[in-house]
Design a protein around this motif. Structure first.
Motif, PDB file in Angstrom:
ATOM      1  N   HIS A  49       0.807  -1.230   0.000  1.00  0.00           N
ATOM      2  CA  HIS A  49       0.000   0.000   0.000  1.00  0.00           C
ATOM      3  C   HIS A  49       0.836   1.274   0.000  1.00  0.00           C
ATOM      4  O   HIS A  49       0.297   2.357  -0.152  1.00  0.00           O
ATOM      5  N   TYR A  50       2.129   1.153   0.171  1.00  0.00           N
ATOM      6  CA  TYR A  50       2.994   2.337   0.173  1.00  0.00           C
ATOM      7  C   TYR A  50       3.408   2.676  -1.255  1.00  0.00           C
ATOM      8  O   TYR A  50       3.714   1.783  -2.045  1.00  0.00           O
ATOM      9  N   GLY A  51       3.424   3.965  -1.577  1.00  0.00           N
ATOM     10  CA  GLY A  51       3.862   4.416  -2.895  1.00  0.00           C
ATOM     11  C   GLY A  51       5.362   4.313  -3.072  1.00  0.00           C
ATOM     12  O   GLY A  51       5.858   4.092  -4.174  1.00  0.00           O
ATOM     13  N   SER A  52       6.095   4.461  -1.989  1.00  0.00           N
ATOM     14  CA  SER A  52       7.552   4.318  -2.021  1.00  0.00           C
ATOM     15  C   SER A  52       7.951   3.490  -0.800  1.00  0.00           C
ATOM     16  O   SER A  52       7.183   3.394   0.171  1.00  0.00           O
ATOM     17  N   PRO A  53       9.116   2.885  -0.833  1.00  0.00           N
ATOM     18  CA  PRO A  53       9.506   2.007   0.276  1.00  0.00           C
ATOM     19  C   PRO A  53       9.484   2.726   1.629  1.00  0.00           C
ATOM     20  O   PRO A  53      10.098   3.779   1.795  1.00  0.00           O
ATOM     21  N   PRO A  54       8.746   2.155   2.592  1.00  0.00           N
ATOM     22  CA  PRO A  54       8.648   2.777   3.914  1.00  0.00           C
ATOM     23  C   PRO A  54       9.846   2.458   4.802  1.00  0.00           C
ATOM     24  O   PRO A  54      10.604   1.530   4.528  1.00  0.00           O
ATOM     25  N   ARG A  55       9.979   3.237   5.858  1.00  0.00           N
ATOM     26  CA  ARG A  55      10.969   2.948   6.899  1.00  0.00           C
ATOM     27  C   ARG A  55      10.417   1.835   7.777  1.00  0.00           C
ATOM     28  O   ARG A  55       9.214   1.615   7.840  1.00  0.00           O
ATOM     29  N   MET A  56      11.303   1.159   8.495  1.00  0.00           N
ATOM     30  CA  MET A  56      10.888   0.112   9.436  1.00  0.00           C
ATOM     31  C   MET A  56       9.924   0.714  10.463  1.00  0.00           C
ATOM     32  O   MET A  56       8.935   0.094  10.825  1.00  0.00           O
ATOM     33  N   ALA A  57      10.226   1.935  10.929  1.00  0.00           N
ATOM     34  CA  ALA A  57       9.378   2.590  11.935  1.00  0.00           C
ATOM     35  C   ALA A  57       7.977   2.835  11.390  1.00  0.00           C
ATOM     36  O   ALA A  57       6.984   2.709  12.120  1.00  0.00           O
ATOM     37  N   ASP A  58       7.865   3.175  10.102  1.00  0.00           N
ATOM     38  CA  ASP A  58       6.552   3.381   9.479  1.00  0.00           C
ATOM     39  C   ASP A  58       5.743   2.090   9.504  1.00  0.00           C
ATOM     40  O   ASP A  58       4.551   2.087   9.810  1.00  0.00           O
ATOM     41  N   LEU A  59       6.401   0.991   9.176  1.00  0.00           N
ATOM     42  CA  LEU A  59       5.729  -0.308   9.174  1.00  0.00           C
ATOM     43  C   LEU A  59       5.279  -0.693  10.581  1.00  0.00           C
ATOM     44  O   LEU A  59       4.164  -1.168  10.776  1.00  0.00           O
ATOM     45  N   ALA A  60       6.160  -0.478  11.555  1.00  0.00           N
ATOM     46  CA  ALA A  60       5.819  -0.810  12.946  1.00  0.00           C
ATOM     47  C   ALA A  60       4.598  -0.010  13.395  1.00  0.00           C
ATOM     48  O   ALA A  60       3.680  -0.559  14.012  1.00  0.00           O
ATOM     49  N   GLU A  61       4.569   1.266  13.059  1.00  0.00           N
ATOM     50  CA  GLU A  61       3.441   2.116  13.448  1.00  0.00           C
ATOM     51  C   GLU A  61       2.158   1.659  12.769  1.00  0.00           C
ATOM     52  O   GLU A  61       1.116   1.528  13.399  1.00  0.00           O
ATOM     53  N   HIS A  62       2.249   1.393  11.466  1.00  0.00           N
ATOM     54  CA  HIS A  62       1.059   0.972  10.721  1.00  0.00           C
ATOM     55  C   HIS A  62       0.527  -0.374  11.225  1.00  0.00           C
ATOM     56  O   HIS A  62      -0.686  -0.568  11.324  1.00  0.00           O
ATOM     57  N   LEU A  63       1.428  -1.288  11.543  1.00  0.00           N
ATOM     58  CA  LEU A  63       1.034  -2.620  12.015  1.00  0.00           C
ATOM     59  C   LEU A  63       0.700  -2.644  13.502  1.00  0.00           C
ATOM     60  O   LEU A  63       0.231  -3.652  14.013  1.00  0.00           O
ATOM     61  N   GLU A  64       0.993  -1.524  14.173  1.00  0.00           N
ATOM     62  CA  GLU A  64       0.756  -1.397  15.615  1.00  0.00           C
ATOM     63  C   GLU A  64       1.518  -2.460  16.400  1.00  0.00           C
ATOM     64  O   GLU A  64       0.966  -3.152  17.258  1.00  0.00           O
ATOM     65  N   VAL A  65       2.807  -2.583  16.069  1.00  0.00           N
ATOM     66  CA  VAL A  65       3.702  -3.501  16.777  1.00  0.00           C
ATOM     67  C   VAL A  65       4.984  -2.756  17.123  1.00  0.00           C
ATOM     68  O   VAL A  65       5.252  -1.668  16.602  1.00  0.00           O
ATOM     69  N   VAL A  66       5.795  -3.355  17.978  1.00  0.00           N
ATOM     70  CA  VAL A  66       7.082  -2.750  18.323  1.00  0.00           C
ATOM     71  C   VAL A  66       8.043  -2.923  17.147  1.00  0.00           C
ATOM     72  O   VAL A  66       7.926  -3.890  16.387  1.00  0.00           O
ATOM     73  N   VAL A  70       8.875  -5.938  13.678  1.00  0.00           N
ATOM     74  CA  VAL A  70       9.015  -5.707  12.242  1.00  0.00           C
ATOM     75  C   VAL A  70      10.368  -6.222  11.762  1.00  0.00           C
ATOM     76  O   VAL A  70      10.468  -6.830  10.700  1.00  0.00           O
ATOM     77  N   THR A  71      11.399  -5.999  12.560  1.00  0.00           N
ATOM     78  CA  THR A  71      12.735  -6.488  12.197  1.00  0.00           C
ATOM     79  C   THR A  71      12.710  -8.004  11.992  1.00  0.00           C
ATOM     80  O   THR A  71      13.246  -8.519  11.007  1.00  0.00           O
ATOM     81  N   THR A  72      12.066  -8.717  12.902  1.00  0.00           N
ATOM     82  CA  THR A  72      11.972 -10.170  12.801  1.00  0.00           C
ATOM     83  C   THR A  72      11.207 -10.584  11.549  1.00  0.00           C
ATOM     84  O   THR A  72      11.618 -11.505  10.841  1.00  0.00           O
ATOM     85  N   LEU A  73      10.098  -9.901  11.268  1.00  0.00           N
ATOM     86  CA  LEU A  73       9.312 -10.213  10.074  1.00  0.00           C
ATOM     87  C   LEU A  73      10.108  -9.941   8.803  1.00  0.00           C
ATOM     88  O   LEU A  73      10.106 -10.754   7.869  1.00  0.00           O
ATOM     89  N   VAL A  74      10.771  -8.801   8.768  1.00  0.00           N
ATOM     90  CA  VAL A  74      11.574  -8.447   7.593  1.00  0.00           C
ATOM     91  C   VAL A  74      12.711  -9.457   7.415  1.00  0.00           C
ATOM     92  O   VAL A  74      12.997  -9.885   6.287  1.00  0.00           O
TER      93      VAL A  74
END
Length: 154
Positions: A49-66, A70-74
């Motif tokens: 859903h992102y138009g350009s590659p997001p930061r890890m922090a953006d993903l964590a915020e969107h997914l509502e996780v620490v 996200v690091t583990t998932l990535v």
């Protein structure tokens, strides 16, 4: 007005349905040889859903996780070639997450598996029942209208 026991039964039915959806989706994914966790699947869908590659922090915020989650998932997705870390051109200390061609392929297969699982689960319902169910689920997902008429969205 429903009783607490009736509400508890509804909650249990929703949990059972969720587990059934996951089981059926997993079966469809296994048929196409895709080994991916539900959390990794969610991260790929979010990334799309992102138009350009997001930061890890953006993903964590969107997914509502620490951020560590996200690091583990990535890490797992990167090990299968589905995403890659890329330094931000404006700030090399910032890492952005890009979906690879393999990730886009996995996402297509995930969508197909989700559609097939939904078709299987919803098969007993008429079109009208599906519309009613969709409206009810939207209400539950988006929030509730309180007894005083105010809208309480989450």
């Amino acid at each position: 007005m429903t009783t607490p026991d009736a509400d508890g039964l509804l909650a249990e039915q929703l949990l059972r349905l969720t587990r059934r959806v996951h089981r059926i989706q997993k079966r469809h994914l296994e048929r196409c040889g895709l080994d991916i966790t539900p959390a990794q699947s969610r991260l790929l869908r979010t990334l799309a859903h992102y138009g350009s590659p997001p930061r890890m922090a953006d993903l964590a915020e969107h997914l509502e996780v620490v951020p560590r989650a996200v690091t583990t998932l990535v890490d797992g997705l990167e090990a299968h070639g589905r995403v890659r870390r890329a330094p931000d051109p404006a700030n090399r200390r910032v890492i952005r997450i890009e979906m690879t061609d393999e990730g886009r392929k996995a996402l297509r297969e995930l969508r197909g598996a989700r559609r097939a699982a939904a078709e299987e689960i919803l098969a007993p319902l008429t079109d009208e029942q599906r519309e009613v169910l969709g409206a009810l689920l939207d209400t539950l997902v988006d929030g509730v209208i309180t007894t005083d008429g105010s809208d309480r969205r989450h």
